[in-house]
Design a protein around this motif. Structure first.
Motif, mmCIF file in Angstrom:
data_model
loop_
_atom_site.group_PDB
_atom_site.id
_atom_site.type_symbol
_atom_site.label_atom_id
_atom_site.label_comp_id
_atom_site.label_asym_id
_atom_site.label_seq_id
_atom_site.Cartn_x
_atom_site.Cartn_y
_atom_site.Cartn_z
ATOM 1 N N CYS A 1 24.359 -13.643 -11.970
ATOM 2 C CA CYS A 1 23.816 -14.994 -12.304
ATOM 3 C C CYS A 1 23.241 -15.183 -13.825
ATOM 4 O O CYS A 1 23.143 -15.936 -14.235
ATOM 5 N N SER B 1 11.923 -18.984 -3.690
ATOM 6 C CA SER B 1 12.964 -18.286 -2.828
ATOM 7 C C SER B 1 12.428 -18.381 -1.283
ATOM 8 O O SER B 1 11.127 -18.199 -1.293
ATOM 9 N N TYR C 1 12.412 -18.878 -9.918
ATOM 10 C CA TYR C 1 13.469 -18.136 -8.785
ATOM 11 C C TYR C 1 12.799 -17.525 -7.615
ATOM 12 O O TYR C 1 12.991 -17.881 -6.362
ATOM 13 N N THR D 1 21.482 -21.920 1.895
ATOM 14 C CA THR D 1 22.536 -22.210 1.116
ATOM 15 C C THR D 1 23.085 -21.713 -0.104
ATOM 16 O O THR D 1 24.281 -21.318 -0.228
ATOM 17 N N TYR D 2 22.051 -21.336 -0.870
ATOM 18 C CA TYR D 2 22.224 -20.257 -1.893
ATOM 19 C C TYR D 2 21.638 -18.853 -1.937
ATOM 20 O O TYR D 2 20.936 -18.457 -1.264
ATOM 21 N N TRP E 1 20.772 -15.993 -5.170
ATOM 22 C CA TRP E 1 20.553 -15.647 -6.425
ATOM 23 C C TRP E 1 20.890 -14.195 -6.549
ATOM 24 O O TRP E 1 20.266 -13.318 -5.977
#
Length: 143
Positions: free
Chosen positions: A12, A35, A31, A4-5, A7
């Motif tokens: 960012c 991930s 993060y 969905t995302y 980084w």
């Protein structure tokens, strides 16, 4: 599974805002550790460079070959196999990738569960149980 995302550090983290930078850097373990996969642009010297390039073939990699031979598989389908002899320790004649010269990027390797690494000569996938490469030989890893 869908992702969905994404980084992207350079997008960012506000690079010219010390407070934003300090806040986000303190979250890097979260993060990278959480991930699904980390994409590593190992061949780029800065975030404004691209990293999806034609991989370079270096004849110094081989003392013999590579030679590509046509073969028939066990199902009588045509295929190929490459034969070669290493010229010695992997990458002993090449400079290190740009990412290897930046100490702060070590956290990507240590904290990520899976990494897709785009280097100058190879594409790698690595996780906590295996490493695989395309576009060249697999490196000899030292403990």
């Amino acid at each position: 599974m869908s992702l969905t995302y994404i980084w992207v550090d350079s997008l960012c983290i506000l690079q010219d805002d010390p407070d934003s930078k300090a806040r986000e850097i303190s979250r890097m373990a979260l993060y990278y550790g959480q991930s699904t996969v980390t994409i590593c642009a190992a061949s780029s010297t800065k975030c404004s460079e691209g990293f999806l390039h034609q991989r370079l073939e270096d004849p110094a990699d081989y003392s013999i070959g590579p030679v590509q031979l046509r073969v028939l598989t066990s199902r009588d389908l045509p295929g190929t196999v490459q034969l070669f002899e290493d010229s010695g320790y992997f990458n002993d004649h090449r400079p290190p990738e740009p990412i290897a010269l930046r100490a702060w990027t070590l956290q990507e390797t240590l904290l990520s569960r899976r990494i897709l690494m785009f280097s100058t000569y190879h594409f790698y996938f690595t996780c906590n149980v295996a490493t695989s490469s395309c576009g060249g030989r697999e490196p000899v890893l030292n403990p």
